[in-house]
Design a protein around this motif. Structure first.
Motif, PDB file in Angstrom:
ATOM      1  N   GLU A 217      17.224   4.481  19.689  1.00 17.15           N
ATOM      2  CA  GLU A 217      16.096   5.070  20.411  1.00 17.15           C
ATOM      3  C   GLU A 217      14.862   5.188  19.530  1.00 17.15           C
ATOM      4  OE1 GLU A 217      14.901   9.288  22.649  1.00 17.15           O
ATOM      5  OE2 GLU A 217      16.969   8.923  21.995  1.00 17.15           O
ATOM      6  N   PHE A 218      15.060   5.510  18.245  1.00 13.61           N
ATOM      7  CA  PHE A 218      13.936   5.741  17.338  1.00 13.61           C
ATOM      8  C   PHE A 218      13.713   4.578  16.374  1.00 13.61           C
ATOM      9  CE2 PHE A 218      14.931  10.025  18.724  1.00 13.61           C
ATOM     10  CZ  PHE A 218      13.683  10.637  18.812  1.00 13.61           C
ATOM     11  N   SER A 219      14.291   3.405  16.659  1.00 11.90           N
ATOM     12  CA  SER A 219      14.198   2.285  15.712  1.00 11.90           C
ATOM     13  C   SER A 219      12.753   1.875  15.447  1.00 11.90           C
ATOM     14  CB  SER A 219      15.012   1.092  16.211  1.00 11.90           C
ATOM     15  OG  SER A 219      14.528   0.648  17.468  1.00 11.90           O
ATOM     16  N   ASP A 220      11.923   1.840  16.495  1.00  9.64           N
ATOM     17  CA  ASP A 220      10.522   1.465  16.289  1.00  9.64           C
ATOM     18  C   ASP A 220       9.782   2.518  15.466  1.00  9.64           C
ATOM     19  OD1 ASP A 220      10.824  -0.881  17.675  1.00  9.64           O
ATOM     20  OD2 ASP A 220      10.004  -0.126  19.556  1.00  9.64           O
ATOM     21  N   THR A 221      10.055   3.787  15.757  1.00  8.04           N
ATOM     22  CA  THR A 221       9.414   4.870  15.009  1.00  8.04           C
ATOM     23  C   THR A 221       9.766   4.802  13.531  1.00  8.04           C
ATOM     24  OG1 THR A 221       9.513   6.289  16.965  1.00  8.04           O
ATOM     25  CG2 THR A 221       9.151   7.381  14.850  1.00  8.04           C
ATOM     26  N   LEU A 222      11.025   4.469  13.240  1.00  2.00           N
ATOM     27  CA  LEU A 222      11.495   4.402  11.857  1.00  2.00           C
ATOM     28  C   LEU A 222      11.167   3.070  11.196  1.00  2.00           C
ATOM     29  CD1 LEU A 222      15.033   5.990  12.354  1.00  2.00           C
ATOM     30  CD2 LEU A 222      13.040   7.085  11.313  1.00  2.00           C
ATOM     31  N   GLY A 223      10.700   2.106  11.977  1.00  2.47           N
ATOM     32  CA  GLY A 223      10.417   0.785  11.419  1.00  2.47           C
ATOM     33  C   GLY A 223      11.667  -0.015  11.135  1.00  2.47           C
ATOM     34  N   LEU A 224      12.749   0.288  11.839  1.00  7.77           N
ATOM     35  CA  LEU A 224      14.004  -0.446  11.631  1.00  7.77           C
ATOM     36  C   LEU A 224      14.026  -1.688  12.519  1.00  7.77           C
ATOM     37  CD1 LEU A 224      16.572   2.512  11.696  1.00  7.77           C
ATOM     38  CD2 LEU A 224      15.703   1.308   9.686  1.00  7.77           C
ATOM     39  N   PRO A 225      14.395  -2.843  11.974  1.00  2.00           N
ATOM     40  CA  PRO A 225      14.511  -4.044  12.809  1.00  2.00           C
ATOM     41  C   PRO A 225      15.622  -3.864  13.833  1.00  2.00           C
ATOM     42  CG  PRO A 225      15.383  -4.442  10.598  1.00  2.00           C
ATOM     43  CD  PRO A 225      14.734  -3.098  10.568  1.00  2.00           C
ATOM     44  N   ARG A 226      15.296  -4.034  15.105  1.00  2.00           N
ATOM     45  CA  ARG A 226      16.263  -3.736  16.160  1.00  2.00           C
ATOM     46  C   ARG A 226      17.550  -4.533  16.017  1.00  2.00           C
ATOM     47  NH1 ARG A 226      13.415  -2.378  21.919  1.00  2.00           N
ATOM     48  NH2 ARG A 226      11.929  -0.834  21.143  1.00  2.00           N
ATOM     49  N   GLY A 227      17.416  -5.787  15.601  1.00  2.00           N
ATOM     50  CA  GLY A 227      18.596  -6.618  15.481  1.00  2.00           C
ATOM     51  C   GLY A 227      19.539  -6.193  14.379  1.00  2.00           C
ATOM     52  N   ALA A 228      19.062  -5.336  13.463  1.00  2.00           N
ATOM     53  CA  ALA A 228      19.884  -4.939  12.318  1.00  2.00           C
ATOM     54  C   ALA A 228      20.405  -3.510  12.431  1.00  2.00           C
ATOM     55  CB  ALA A 228      19.075  -5.080  11.025  1.00  2.00           C
ATOM     56  N   VAL A 229      20.016  -2.778  13.482  1.00  2.00           N
ATOM     57  CA  VAL A 229      20.376  -1.366  13.579  1.00  2.00           C
ATOM     58  C   VAL A 229      21.892  -1.176  13.626  1.00  2.00           C
ATOM     59  CG1 VAL A 229      20.301   0.675  15.067  1.00  2.00           C
ATOM     60  CG2 VAL A 229      18.207  -0.605  14.600  1.00  2.00           C
ATOM     61  N   ARG A 230      22.572  -1.957  14.457  1.00  2.00           N
ATOM     62  CA  ARG A 230      24.029  -1.783  14.592  1.00  2.00           C
ATOM     63  C   ARG A 230      24.753  -2.090  13.281  1.00  2.00           C
ATOM     64  NH1 ARG A 230      26.369  -1.152  19.585  1.00  2.00           N
ATOM     65  NH2 ARG A 230      24.870  -1.030  21.316  1.00  2.00           N
ATOM     66  N   ALA A 231      24.327  -3.141  12.591  1.00  2.00           N
ATOM     67  CA  ALA A 231      24.971  -3.493  11.323  1.00  2.00           C
ATOM     68  C   ALA A 231      24.721  -2.413  10.270  1.00  2.00           C
ATOM     69  CB  ALA A 231      24.461  -4.844  10.830  1.00  2.00           C
ATOM     70  N   LEU A 232      23.502  -1.889  10.217  1.00  2.00           N
ATOM     71  CA  LEU A 232      23.194  -0.818   9.272  1.00  2.00           C
ATOM     72  C   LEU A 232      24.028   0.423   9.585  1.00  2.00           C
ATOM     73  CD1 LEU A 232      19.298  -1.184   9.142  1.00  2.00           C
ATOM     74  CD2 LEU A 232      20.835  -1.456   7.190  1.00  2.00           C
TER      75      LEU A 232
END
Length: 389
Positions: A329-344
């Motif tokens: 939900e907050f990936s854009d706010t945190l600057g996290l690449p969406r495609g890498a969120v699950r792996a991280l």
């Protein structure tokens, strides 16, 4: 005036002055017993610098103020090793919007220089109605002990230009272009300019337009053989700051590589026959109450979102845990690449899929260490190209 620690931000124990707390937190670490991150912080602390307002330099016995200034705090040495690095850089800002305030800035520069520090006064283009005033103030600051100048536009630049009270309609860029010869005349071989990790407010925070303005400031100085320090506006968003730094380092490396070729034909390199080089100083907010930081962020047009820790933003249930859903939900706010969120998340979460504060911080650190993503394309606003900086 607010003091900004341009190199480290630390928590301040009760009763310990801010500048002393920062120095003590770093210098008190014992190298054999600390980890890699702490060793890097110690190394960073060796180049720690500060920013102060002229009235906060002290000593207070000379200023008549009740509160102690920076020089008073350093003289007290509340605990072993509490001091700034030898010849530390201290930026002296110009907090009052009138020309005679330069006298107070020069007095602060003289006091800092006498204490063995390296003062770098702000030089706001908005304050000057004629080039002769620039020369007058630069000479006065050098006589007082200025090691360099931080050239900025000034918060009221647009108003001053519209009132025909400022001779540099292009702001800091115009001053640097027109007056770069004064650096050689005064025997100073370095200049400092401002970097804006979040983008220039006057350009709609557009990354590409902001980068173009910075390159326009730096190029003529490097061509004249003047070394350039890029000191950033403070930033609460570490991810955005790191990505800006990676991009800007690449841009400056490309510019430096280009200059020897273009400079040979144009006779660049100034009296030294060499082109200048760039370096960076990163602005971080020093120990201060949250309300004060919010006020400063508003004045400087800095996004205050991450004054509050990022973990607290995601921990909506206040149970000390963050899950995959909140990360996404907050990936854009945190600057996290969406495609890498699950792996991280999979690498850092515990067996039940939850992230505690330490795990969350480790996840952000890994994401920030990845190669910077290409900046999102954003066109500058229609009037950006001609606006003063």
């Amino acid at each position: 005036g607010a003091s900004l620690l341009r190199g480290a931000a630390v928590a301040r124990p009760p009763g310990v002055p801010a500048a002393a707390a920062a120095a003590a937190a770093i210098s008190s670490m014992s190298p054999p017993s600390i980890g890699r991150l702490e060793r890097r912080l110690v190394s960073l602390g060796e180049t720690l610098s500060l920013e102060v307002a002229p009235g906060d330099v002290g000593p207070y016995a000379h200023t008549g103020k009740k509160k102690k200034g920076l020089l008073d705090l350093l003289a007290e040495e509340p605990s072993p090793g509490c001091s700034l690095p030898s010849h530390a850089v201290v930026y002296v800002n110009m907090v009052k919007a009138f020309y005679t305030h330069f006298d107070e800035v020069a007095a602060a520069v003289a006091a800092l220089s006498a204490a063995g520090l390296m003062p770098v006064p702000h030089l706001p283009a908005a304050r000057f109605s004629s080039p002769s005033q620039v020369g007058e103030q630069m000479r006065a600051m050098v006589r007082a002990g200025a090691a360099d100048f931080l050239v900025v536009g000034g918060n009221d630049l647009r108003e001053r230009v519209e009132a025909n009270e400022c001779c540099y309609k292009g702001g800091a860029s115009a001053l640097l272009e027109q007056e770069r010869g004064r650096w050689h005349d005064l025997g100073t071989t370095g200049a400092t300019v401002a970097g804006h990790p979040e983008g220039l407010p006057a350009l709609g925070f557009c990354p590409s337009a902001t980068a173009a303005v910075l390159a326009g400031k730096v190029r003529p100085l490097l061509e004249a053989g003047i070394d350039v320090t890029i000191v950033t506006q403070f930033c609460f968003d570490a991810n955005k700051l790191l990505k800006w730094l990676a991009r800007t380092r690449r841009d400056m490396a490309a510019l430096e590589a280009e200059l020897p070729r273009s400079g040979a034909a144009a006779g660049a390199g100034g009296a030294s026959g060499r082109c200048g080089r760039t370096r960076f100083r990163i602005g971080l907010p020093g120990p201060a109450p949250r309300k004060k930081l919010e006020k400063i962020a508003y004045i400087c047009e800095v996004d205050p979102l991450f004054i509050k820790p990022a973990f607290s933003l995601l921990d909506t249930e206040s149970d000390g845990l963050v899950g995959l859903g909140q990360l996404e939900e907050f990936s854009d706010t945190l600057g996290l690449p969406r495609g890498a969120v699950r792996a991280l998340h999979a690498r850092h979460a515990s067996g039940d899929g939850a992230l505690g504060r330490a795990q969350f911080n480790a996840l952000l650190a890994e994401a920030a260490a990845r190669p910077a993503l290409a900046p999102r394309s954003a066109a500058p606003p229609p009037d950006a190209a001609g606006g003063p900086r």
